[in-house]
Design an enzyme around this catalytic site. Structure first.
Site, PDB file in Angstrom:
ATOM      1  N   LYS A   1       0.806  -1.219   0.000  1.00  0.00           N
ATOM      2  CA  LYS A   1       0.000   0.000   0.000  1.00  0.00           C
ATOM      3  C   LYS A   1       0.848   1.283   0.000  1.00  0.00           C
ATOM      4  O   LYS A   1       2.060   1.246   0.207  1.00  0.00           O
ATOM      5  CB  LYS A   1      -0.943  -0.022   1.204  1.00  0.00           C
ATOM      6  CG  LYS A   1      -2.003  -1.119   1.106  1.00  0.00           C
ATOM      7  CD  LYS A   1      -2.956  -1.040   2.289  1.00  0.00           C
ATOM      8  CE  LYS A   1      -4.083  -2.048   2.174  1.00  0.00           C
ATOM      9  NZ  LYS A   1      -5.017  -1.924   3.320  1.00  0.00           N
TER      10      LYS A   1
ATOM     11  N   PHE B   1     -15.789   4.121   6.130  1.00  0.00           N
ATOM     12  CA  PHE B   1     -14.370   4.192   5.772  1.00  0.00           C
ATOM     13  C   PHE B   1     -14.118   4.101   4.265  1.00  0.00           C
ATOM     14  O   PHE B   1     -12.972   4.216   3.820  1.00  0.00           O
ATOM     15  CB  PHE B   1     -13.569   3.099   6.500  1.00  0.00           C
ATOM     16  CG  PHE B   1     -13.977   1.688   6.139  1.00  0.00           C
ATOM     17  CD1 PHE B   1     -13.460   1.062   5.014  1.00  0.00           C
ATOM     18  CD2 PHE B   1     -14.872   0.988   6.937  1.00  0.00           C
ATOM     19  CE1 PHE B   1     -13.836  -0.236   4.684  1.00  0.00           C
ATOM     20  CE2 PHE B   1     -15.250  -0.316   6.617  1.00  0.00           C
ATOM     21  CZ  PHE B   1     -14.726  -0.926   5.491  1.00  0.00           C
TER      22      PHE B   1
ATOM     23  N   ARG C   1      -2.046 -14.491   5.160  1.00  0.00           N
ATOM     24  CA  ARG C   1      -2.825 -13.787   6.193  1.00  0.00           C
ATOM     25  C   ARG C   1      -2.097 -13.839   7.538  1.00  0.00           C
ATOM     26  O   ARG C   1      -2.088 -12.863   8.285  1.00  0.00           O
ATOM     27  CB  ARG C   1      -4.224 -14.392   6.317  1.00  0.00           C
ATOM     28  CG  ARG C   1      -5.070 -14.326   5.060  1.00  0.00           C
ATOM     29  CD  ARG C   1      -5.480 -12.950   4.663  1.00  0.00           C
ATOM     30  NE  ARG C   1      -6.395 -12.363   5.629  1.00  0.00           N
ATOM     31  CZ  ARG C   1      -6.940 -11.165   5.509  1.00  0.00           C
ATOM     32  NH1 ARG C   1      -6.671 -10.416   4.453  1.00  0.00           N
ATOM     33  NH2 ARG C   1      -7.750 -10.693   6.413  1.00  0.00           N
TER      34      ARG C   1
ATOM     35  N   THR D   1      -5.716  -6.616  10.741  1.00  0.00           N
ATOM     36  CA  THR D   1      -5.890  -5.312  10.094  1.00  0.00           C
ATOM     37  C   THR D   1      -5.358  -4.182  10.961  1.00  0.00           C
ATOM     38  O   THR D   1      -4.719  -3.253  10.476  1.00  0.00           O
ATOM     39  CB  THR D   1      -7.379  -5.078   9.776  1.00  0.00           C
ATOM     40  OG1 THR D   1      -7.830  -6.139   8.937  1.00  0.00           O
ATOM     41  CG2 THR D   1      -7.599  -3.764   9.051  1.00  0.00           C
TER      42      THR D   1
ATOM     43  N   ARG E   1       2.339  -6.160   9.383  1.00  0.00           N
ATOM     44  CA  ARG E   1       1.601  -4.993   9.880  1.00  0.00           C
ATOM     45  C   ARG E   1       2.139  -4.513  11.224  1.00  0.00           C
ATOM     46  O   ARG E   1       2.198  -3.311  11.472  1.00  0.00           O
ATOM     47  CB  ARG E   1       0.113  -5.297   9.943  1.00  0.00           C
ATOM     48  CG  ARG E   1      -0.511  -5.333   8.542  1.00  0.00           C
ATOM     49  CD  ARG E   1      -1.964  -5.677   8.572  1.00  0.00           C
ATOM     50  NE  ARG E   1      -2.585  -5.518   7.265  1.00  0.00           N
ATOM     51  CZ  ARG E   1      -3.643  -6.195   6.882  1.00  0.00           C
ATOM     52  NH1 ARG E   1      -4.214  -7.081   7.692  1.00  0.00           N
ATOM     53  NH2 ARG E   1      -4.158  -5.992   5.686  1.00  0.00           N
TER      54      ARG E   1
ATOM     55  N   ASN F   1      -2.117   0.422   6.785  1.00  0.00           N
ATOM     56  CA  ASN F   1      -1.661  -0.832   7.377  1.00  0.00           C
ATOM     57  C   ASN F   1      -0.766  -1.655   6.447  1.00  0.00           C
ATOM     58  O   ASN F   1      -0.662  -2.864   6.580  1.00  0.00           O
ATOM     59  CB  ASN F   1      -2.845  -1.649   7.892  1.00  0.00           C
ATOM     60  CG  ASN F   1      -3.781  -2.108   6.793  1.00  0.00           C
ATOM     61  OD1 ASN F   1      -3.558  -1.846   5.613  1.00  0.00           O
ATOM     62  ND2 ASN F   1      -4.833  -2.803   7.183  1.00  0.00           N
TER      63      ASN F   1
ATOM     64  N   HIS G   1      -2.315  -5.428   1.726  1.00  0.00           N
ATOM     65  CA  HIS G   1      -3.616  -6.083   1.582  1.00  0.00           C
ATOM     66  C   HIS G   1      -3.344  -7.522   1.209  1.00  0.00           C
ATOM     67  O   HIS G   1      -2.397  -7.812   0.473  1.00  0.00           O
ATOM     68  CB  HIS G   1      -4.434  -5.429   0.459  1.00  0.00           C
ATOM     69  CG  HIS G   1      -5.583  -6.280  -0.011  1.00  0.00           C
ATOM     70  ND1 HIS G   1      -6.806  -6.266   0.609  1.00  0.00           N
ATOM     71  CD2 HIS G   1      -5.661  -7.205  -1.015  1.00  0.00           C
ATOM     72  CE1 HIS G   1      -7.611  -7.136  -0.006  1.00  0.00           C
ATOM     73  NE2 HIS G   1      -6.939  -7.709  -0.995  1.00  0.00           N
TER      74      HIS G   1
END
EC number: 2.7.4.6
Length: 141
Positions: free
Chosen positions: A11, A59, A87, A93, A104, A114, A117
């Site tokens: 991100k 959001f 994951r 998250t 993260r 964060n 994704h």
């Protein structure tokens, strides 16, 4: 065990801090093969389309704006149990509650910023991969 594919986004918060390589290294150190990867700048239409399931949530607009704020790096990763293992590697998250040693926990700035994704199912992975990549852009290794 069957080899799976999962989808990853690095991100804007990571791209802006020049930490792309650190994240890609984590992927490889954890047994993932990077079989497709590219940097893209999302248009509003692309960002809204990708996050369409969140439309109407409070959001949604800030998320779309954030994802358009900088280029992102989209990748297809492959290994056994890719979705579940990815994951686990990225963590929850919210970075404050993410486990020690997760991406993260180590890199994220906030719950929105964060860092990464990851697809939450094989079905999501297939849909998300197809959103960004054609078959000719994905390479067996």
């Amino acid at each position: 065990m069957m080899t799976e594919r999962t989808f990853s986004i690095i991100k804007p918060d990571v791209v802006k801090r020049n930490l792309i390589g650190a994240i890609l290294t984590r992927f490889e150190q954890n047994g993932f093969k990077i079989i497709a990867s590219k940097m893209v700048r999302l248009t509003r239409e692309q960002a809204e389309g990708f996050y369409a399931e969140h439309q109407g949530k409070e959001f949604f607009v800030p998320l779309v704006e954030y994802m358009m704020s900088s280029p992102i790096v989209v990748s297809v990763l492959e290994k056994e149990n890719a979705v579940k293992d990815y994951r686990t590697l990225i963590g929850t998250t919210n970075p404050e509650t993410a486990a020690e040693g997760t991406i993260r926990k180590d890199f994220a700035l906030s719950q929105r910023e964060n860092s990464v994704h990851g697809s939450d199912s094989i079905e999501s992975a297939n849909r998300e991969i197809a959103y960004f990549f054609t078959n000719s852009e994905i390479f067996e290794r």
